[in-house]
Enzyme design. Structure first.
Site, PDB file in Angstrom:
ATOM      1  N   ASN A 165       0.806  -1.235   0.000  1.00 23.99           N
ATOM      2  CA  ASN A 165       0.000   0.000   0.000  1.00 23.99           C
ATOM      3  C   ASN A 165       0.836   1.281   0.000  1.00 23.99           C
ATOM      4  OD1 ASN A 165       0.724  -0.623   2.667  1.00 23.99           O
ATOM      5  ND2 ASN A 165      -0.938   0.615   3.472  1.00 23.99           N
ATOM      6  N   GLU A 216       3.509  -5.445  12.267  1.00 24.32           N
ATOM      7  CA  GLU A 216       2.582  -4.314  12.071  1.00 24.32           C
ATOM      8  C   GLU A 216       1.486  -4.824  11.156  1.00 24.32           C
ATOM      9  OE1 GLU A 216       2.925  -1.557  13.664  1.00 24.32           O
ATOM     10  OE2 GLU A 216       4.962  -1.839  14.409  1.00 24.32           O
ATOM     11  N   CYS A 239      -3.323   1.552   6.273  1.00 26.14           N
ATOM     12  CA  CYS A 239      -3.732   0.810   7.471  1.00 26.14           C
ATOM     13  C   CYS A 239      -4.334   1.740   8.515  1.00 26.14           C
ATOM     14  CB  CYS A 239      -2.547   0.060   8.041  1.00 26.14           C
ATOM     15  SG  CYS A 239      -1.150   1.166   8.309  1.00 26.14           S
ATOM     16  N   GLU A 272       7.398   0.415  16.023  1.00 23.81           N
ATOM     17  CA  GLU A 272       8.449   0.944  15.162  1.00 23.81           C
ATOM     18  C   GLU A 272       8.593   2.434  15.468  1.00 23.81           C
ATOM     19  OE1 GLU A 272       6.975  -0.126  11.223  1.00 23.81           O
ATOM     20  OE2 GLU A 272       8.107  -1.982  11.324  1.00 23.81           O
TER      21      GLU A 272
END
Ligand code: NAD
Length: 479
Positions: A150, A248, A282, A460
């Site tokens: 994405n 993630e 996301c 992260e």
């Protein structure tokens, strides 16, 4: 037709078995290049190169390492247009988005971590009269970075940059759906003076090259961004080898709108948070909860704005939405619109394909708004990851919270209110790794980034990423 290659040991090379897969241009629906379908043998080759390079890279002075990373960042910047065009063509996103978000962010990722490492420090703990403990932070060795389609280079570099900055050698695999900018990165790394074997970029399917990276015994950590189901598989596979894991994963984020918000600002930001990148971020707020007293006004004005949103070829400067990433993905999104109707929802706008003249086979979808669904139905619980949002009224803060927290996910949330107490109270109660108040997707690379529940494990960003990519070692010295 152009054939992409792997980048191993500082050289572009073909996959050992000579297998390739088609790479589609979403805007036209046509195959425009071939990418290596690498397997375990190619991963082995990359691991050998990384093993050879590790002593050089990990022992290099931080200043030298930092300088190479900053040069890498500048190398991307110098080729901005080439990267922007490639990202848009590969992914279907508007050129303007790649130019304003994706590629500048990849530049920042390398610059940020390349300079953050200069300031990274570890702790020491004094034991009065006894001695002192200090913590060494050593690189892990060889690490695997696997990223989704994405935000291709944006997320690829978000992993690679801290891994390299911390002194690790990297075996990285971009999504097989969007390989192109990662392919270009090899030569930029080479020109920046990255020693051969430090950064190895392999292409191929998740079940092939991806799986081989996860299973390779010499790869000490996996940083993965992608779907929750893939994340589960990776966790199951990597855990018995005691690999460090950062996952993630998916999201189904709530966007909670109170009557006391700044309506105008909320409306334009909500348009973006719903449909930016064709809704394939996301962090998009796909479940919109609106306080009942402004529900009708919101519905009317939001739907009007959505209807005026331009879906066009990614190179069209007016395009707010380009094409979704692939045919299977487009079909998946459309199947969710059908599901929503079966579940009793009303499609207020969108819900169908757009045929763009000259690009009739492209994967274009109208942005879609659906109402009238219970909060716990499948449409409101499962990640669609496309330009589809649902709108639902609520009466109380408690009710909004119950609905917001009802999914298996917990990545991000957005709150719109001018009531400061409520904003803090709700931020504390929402199941999410990130909460934006009166804003969306404002990113500061120093902050921890990640999700709770099925949205992931670990964080992260900033020191979190540098901590993930290093192993702490406690040393005690007696006074
Ligand atoms: P995906 O899980 O299908 O693929 C992601 C990557 O994993 C790809 O490179 C793929 O080739 C690889 N892969 C697939 N199967 C594998 C396996 N068995 N072993 C090793 N690697 C494997 O996800 P996608 O469809 O590319 O991306 C969309 C998903 O990513 C959505 O669920 C979205 O929410 C999530 N995402 C999460 C974040 C976040 O920061 N939490 C950011 C972006 C996207």
């Amino acid at each position: 037709m152009e054939k992409l290659q792997n980048f191993i040991d500082g050289k572009y090379c073909d996959p050992i078995e000579g297998q390739y897969i088609d790479n589609y241009e979403p805007a036209s629906g046509k195959v425009y290049s071939l990418i290596p379908n690498s397997d375990a043998q190619d991963v082995e080759l990359a691991v050998k190169a990384a093993e050879k390079a590790y002593p050089v890279w990990s022992k290099m002075s931080i200043d030298e390492r930092s300088a190479i990373m900053v040069k890498l960042s500048q190398g991307i910047e110098a080729r901005m247009d080439e990267f922007v065009q490639a990202e848009s063509r590969d992914n279907g996103k508007p050129v303007t988005l790649a130019a304003h978000v994706d590629i500048p962010r990849a530049v920042s990722n390398f610059h940020f971590f390349g300079t953050a490492i200069l300031h990274f420090a570890s702790e020491s703990h004094n034991m009065e009269g006894v001695g002192v403990n200090y913590t060494l932070r050593k690189p892990l060795g060889i690490v695997g970075c696997i990223s989704p389609w994405n935000l291709p280079l944006y997320l690829f570099s978000w992993k690679i940059a801290p891994a390299l900055a911390a002194g690790n050698c990297v075996i990285a695999k971009p999504s097989e759906v969007t390989p192109y900018t990662a392919y270009l990165l090899g030569k930029v790394a080479k020109e920046a003076g990255m020693p051969d074997g430090v950064l190895n970029i392999l292409h191929g399917e998740g079940g092939g090259a991806g799986d081989a990276i996860v299973k390779h015994k010499k790869i000490k950590a996996i940083s993965f961004t992608g779907g929750t189901t893939t994340g589960e598989y990776i966790a199951r596979t990597a855990a018995p080898m005691f690999k460090k894991l950062s996952l993630e994963l998916g999201g189904k984020n709530p966007n909670i709108i109170f009557a006391d918000c700044d309506f105008k600002e909320m409306l334009s930001t909500t348009l973006r948070s719903s449909f930016a990148n064709q809704g394939q971020i996301c962090l998009c707020g796909s479940r919109i909860f609106v306080e009942r007293s402004i529900y009708d006004k919101f519905k009317e004005e939001f739907v009007k704005r959505v209807e005026n949103t331009i879906v066009a070829h990614p190179s069209d400067a007016m395009a707010k939405l380009g094409a979704v990433v692939s045919k299977p993905h487009m079909e998946k999104v459309l199947s969710y619109v059908e599901l929503a109707k079966e579940e009793g929802g009303t499609v207020l706008t969108g819900g169908k394909r757009v045929i763009v003249e000259g690009y009739e086979d492209g994967y274009y979808l109208r942005p879609t708004v659906i109402e009238g669904l219970p909060f716990d139905c499948r449409t409101n619980q499962e990640e669609i990851f496309g330009p589809v949002v649902t709108i639902t009224p609520f009466d109380t803060e408690e009710e909004a919270l119950i609905m917001a927290n009802s999914t298996q996910y917990g990545l991000s949330a957005t709150l719109w209110t001018s009531n400061l107490k409520r904003a803090h109270r709700m931020s504390n109660e929402i199941d999410a790794g990130i909460v934006w108040i009166n804003a969306w997707l404002v990113r500061d690379l120093r902050t921890p980034f990640g999700g709770v529940k099925a949205s992931g494990v670990g964080r992260e960003g900033g020191w979190e990423a540098l901590r993930f990519f290093t192993e702490p070692k406690n040393v005690f010295v007696k006074y």
